[in-house]
Design a protein around this motif. Structure first.
Motif, mmCIF file in Angstrom:
data_model
loop_
_atom_site.group_PDB
_atom_site.id
_atom_site.type_symbol
_atom_site.label_atom_id
_atom_site.label_comp_id
_atom_site.label_asym_id
_atom_site.label_seq_id
_atom_site.Cartn_x
_atom_site.Cartn_y
_atom_site.Cartn_z
ATOM 1 N N ASP A 161 0.811 -1.210 0.000
ATOM 2 C CA ASP A 161 0.000 0.000 0.000
ATOM 3 C C ASP A 161 0.848 1.265 0.000
ATOM 4 O O ASP A 161 0.328 2.374 0.105
ATOM 5 C CB ASP A 161 -0.930 0.007 1.216
ATOM 6 N N GLY A 162 2.185 1.082 -0.122
ATOM 7 C CA GLY A 162 3.084 2.227 -0.142
ATOM 8 C C GLY A 162 3.512 2.698 1.226
ATOM 9 O O GLY A 162 4.242 3.696 1.338
ATOM 10 N N SER A 163 3.096 1.994 2.271
ATOM 11 C CA SER A 163 3.491 2.377 3.632
ATOM 12 C C SER A 163 4.953 2.048 3.879
ATOM 13 O O SER A 163 5.510 1.118 3.292
ATOM 14 C CB SER A 163 2.614 1.649 4.660
ATOM 15 N N LEU A 164 5.586 2.820 4.779
ATOM 16 C CA LEU A 164 6.991 2.624 5.117
ATOM 17 C C LEU A 164 7.117 2.170 6.559
ATOM 18 O O LEU A 164 6.542 2.778 7.466
ATOM 19 C CB LEU A 164 7.775 3.927 4.914
ATOM 20 N N GLU B 229 4.428 7.130 10.517
ATOM 21 C CA GLU B 229 3.110 7.751 10.422
ATOM 22 C C GLU B 229 3.150 9.092 9.699
ATOM 23 O O GLU B 229 2.167 9.512 9.091
ATOM 24 C CB GLU B 229 2.528 7.931 11.824
ATOM 25 N N ALA B 230 4.297 9.773 9.748
ATOM 26 C CA ALA B 230 4.394 11.089 9.106
ATOM 27 C C ALA B 230 4.237 11.011 7.591
ATOM 28 O O ALA B 230 3.982 12.029 6.941
ATOM 29 C CB ALA B 230 5.729 11.744 9.459
ATOM 30 N N LEU B 231 4.394 9.798 7.039
ATOM 31 C CA LEU B 231 4.247 9.621 5.589
ATOM 32 C C LEU B 231 2.908 8.970 5.230
ATOM 33 O O LEU B 231 2.734 8.472 4.118
ATOM 34 C CB LEU B 231 5.410 8.777 5.051
ATOM 35 N N GLU B 232 1.985 8.944 6.170
ATOM 36 C CA GLU B 232 0.655 8.411 5.923
ATOM 37 C C GLU B 232 0.021 9.132 4.734
ATOM 38 O O GLU B 232 0.040 10.363 4.641
ATOM 39 C CB GLU B 232 -0.227 8.596 7.156
ATOM 40 N N GLY B 233 -0.505 8.371 3.801
ATOM 41 C CA GLY B 233 -1.123 8.956 2.617
ATOM 42 C C GLY B 233 -0.192 9.039 1.427
ATOM 43 O O GLY B 233 -0.650 9.253 0.297
ATOM 44 N N GLU B 234 1.103 8.858 1.660
ATOM 45 C CA GLU B 234 2.069 8.825 0.564
ATOM 46 C C GLU B 234 2.365 7.372 0.183
ATOM 47 O O GLU B 234 2.369 6.485 1.034
ATOM 48 C CB GLU B 234 3.380 9.505 0.973
ATOM 49 N N TRP C 172 13.683 15.221 12.711
ATOM 50 C CA TRP C 172 13.197 13.981 13.301
ATOM 51 C C TRP C 172 12.053 13.347 12.511
ATOM 52 O O TRP C 172 11.841 12.134 12.567
ATOM 53 C CB TRP C 172 12.754 14.222 14.749
ATOM 54 N N ASP C 173 11.272 14.155 11.807
ATOM 55 C CA ASP C 173 10.139 13.644 11.022
ATOM 56 C C ASP C 173 10.386 13.878 9.537
ATOM 57 O O ASP C 173 10.989 14.892 9.159
ATOM 58 C CB ASP C 173 8.841 14.355 11.422
ATOM 59 N N PRO C 174 9.941 12.973 8.678
ATOM 60 C CA PRO C 174 10.095 13.170 7.237
ATOM 61 C C PRO C 174 9.504 14.501 6.787
ATOM 62 O O PRO C 174 8.380 14.846 7.157
ATOM 63 C CB PRO C 174 9.319 11.990 6.640
ATOM 64 N N CYS C 175 10.290 15.244 6.016
ATOM 65 C CA CYS C 175 9.845 16.533 5.486
ATOM 66 C C CYS C 175 10.083 16.561 3.978
ATOM 67 O O CYS C 175 11.056 15.989 3.482
ATOM 68 C CB CYS C 175 10.602 17.686 6.137
ATOM 69 N N SER C 176 9.216 17.247 3.281
ATOM 70 C CA SER C 176 9.391 17.412 1.843
ATOM 71 C C SER C 176 10.638 18.239 1.574
ATOM 72 O O SER C 176 10.910 19.220 2.272
ATOM 73 C CB SER C 176 8.165 18.103 1.251
ATOM 74 N N VAL C 177 11.424 17.814 0.580
ATOM 75 C CA VAL C 177 12.601 18.578 0.175
ATOM 76 C C VAL C 177 12.102 19.740 -0.678
ATOM 77 O O VAL C 177 11.810 19.583 -1.868
ATOM 78 C CB VAL C 177 13.604 17.697 -0.601
#
Length: 445
Positions: free
Chosen positions: A140-143, A170-175, A257-262
């Motif tokens: 499902d694309g989850s990490l 969880e910070a990438l939920e929906g991606e 600490w949390d995934p952020c868009s570059v």
């Protein structure tokens, strides 16, 4: 002079799409082979075969794995393998619980491939390993991540430095995540639709100009002090002191600490990523290759040394990329001399202490590995100080440091130019990947 290559019987060109076809692998079966440094159990070979913690100097079958492995990943000192049924297996170093077995396991069990715990409800499609962290992508694309990292590499939130079992980011939920790549303390992840996310240690702009923080790493600065000095005993002592001081100062460097868009790559479609120890490569849909991070070894491959992502100085568009510890590799498209369509070449740059670039010439300038001229490379991978490539003929080529048998040629000799791994002649090679000092080969049976 270039090495005179053996004249081999031509094999039928393999279709790249067929190589990635899970259906084909399921019908024919696969086998994983390993070679190189076995001191951490990353080879997955029985003690009775090579001895406890011993090395393997030629490709050797990894026993105890299912016969439907579809992909493999080699971390610094451990290995991962995904099956066609979505299961994940792991073996190797487990000091940082990167094997996903719940707790650190006895060293004498590290070389035993076992299923990763906690992913029973996840259909794993891909897995990626680093030094201290492992990751899996669900259908499902989850990490999912696990292991230990003080530098935010897990991406599970502020202050979270350990996950003994796979934990969802969880910070990438929906991606929908397509690929993850780990450096020493930083992480990049690309989505199916080409977006790029980063987290972890961000010194030297290895995560781009995230948050406007592009402070230079004290450790990188310390290395630059002695890079061009004549090496003497006193210089070595000074370098060691500067590195220790730099490592101490690095503890206070900013961490995401949390995934952020570059941010600087928003609107740019990313198709491949590769992290070295402290630098990053990003391949865009139009073939443009970008680099960022430390450039102490010339691993950014560009005259522009501004921090953040900038284009690598390559004349031809790239189609695939890889990073070793301090060197960079790219498969590029180039017009064939005969004008009969496009051909590929491997271009290398960066650290070349053990000939891991596979060619002479300036280290900081991307240049073609001439020993592979005439070959069509489809896969390339970099280790600590060696490199490996797979061609469309299904042949495996190796070069660089041969210590501990990491070139698979039966010796510890270095190879300054690519040499074909003829022990795999006749095998249909589907994948070849390098860890720091070991390699994994996936072949069709």
């Amino acid at each position: 002079m270039l090495r005179i290559r053996r004249v081999l019987k031509e094999k039928k060109l393999l279709n790249l799409i067929a190589r990635s076809s899970r259906t084909r692998w399921m019908s024919s079966g696969t086998e994983v082979m390993s070679f190189g440094d076995g001191s951490h159990g990353a080879l997955g070979l029985p003690t009775s075969l090579i001895g406890h913690g011993m090395d393997a100097y030629e490709p050797t079958p990894v026993t105890g794995l299912p016969s439907d492995i579809t992909s493999v990943s080699a971390g610094h000192y451990h290995s991962l393998a995904v099956t066609s049924h979505g299961q994940l297996w792991a073996w190797g170093r487990n000091h940082e619980v990167q094997l996903g077995r719940g707790l650190p396991s006895p060293r004498d069990t590290w070389n035993e491939p076992k299923r990763v715990e906690g992913l029973d409800q996840v259909q794993v499609t891909a897995a990626f390993a680093s030094g201290v962290v492992s990751a899996a992508i669900g259908d499902d694309g989850s990490l999912w991540v696990w292991g230990k990292s003080k530098r935010g590499q897990l991406g599970l939130g502020k202050g979270i430095t350990e996950a003994s079992v796979p934990s969802k980011v969880e910070a990438l939920e929906g991606e929908k995540i397509a690929k993850v790549s780990f450096g020493w303390g930083h992480t990049l992840a690309q989505t199916v639709d080409g977006k790029l996310f980063g987290w972890g240690y961000l010194a030297d702009g290895r995560l781009g100009k995230m948050g406007g923080l592009v402070e230079a790493s004290p450790l990188d600065s310390s290395m630059n002090v002695v890079k061009h000095e004549v090496i003497t005993q006193s210089t070595v002592e000074v370098a060691e002191r500067l590195v220790l001081e730099g490592m101490e100062k690095e503890k206070d460097m900013p961490i995401v600490w949390d995934p952020c868009s570059v941010e600087e790559l928003k609107g740019v479609e990313v198709v491949d990523i590769a992290c070295g120890l402290d630098h990053s490569l990003v391949l865009c849909r139009d073939g443009t290759l970008l680099s960022s991070g430390s450039n102490v070894y010339g691993q950014l491959g560009r005259a522009n040394h501004d921090m953040g992502f900038s284009p690598v100085d390559i004349s031809f568009p790239a189609s695939a990329i890889a990073s070793g510890l301090g060197h960079s590799l790219a498969i590029c498209q180039a017009k064939s001399p005969e004008g009969k369509g496009d051909a590929t070449s491997i271009v290398s740059w960066g650290w070349n202490q053990s000939s891991q670039l596979g060619r002479p010439g300036p280290e900081n300038v991307p240049m073609e590995v001439e020993g592979l001229a005439g070959e069509t490379a489809i896969l390339v991978s970099g280790g600590r100080v060696h490199s490996i490539a797979v061609t469309s003929k299904g042949e495996v080529w190796v070069w660089g440091c041969g210590r501990n048998g990491r070139l698979g040629l039966g010796s510890s000799c270095d190879e300054a130019e690519p040499i074909m791994l003829d022990s795999l002649e006749g095998c249909e090679v589907l994948q070849a990947v390098s860890g720091f000092d070991h390699n994994l080969i996936l072949i069709a049976q």
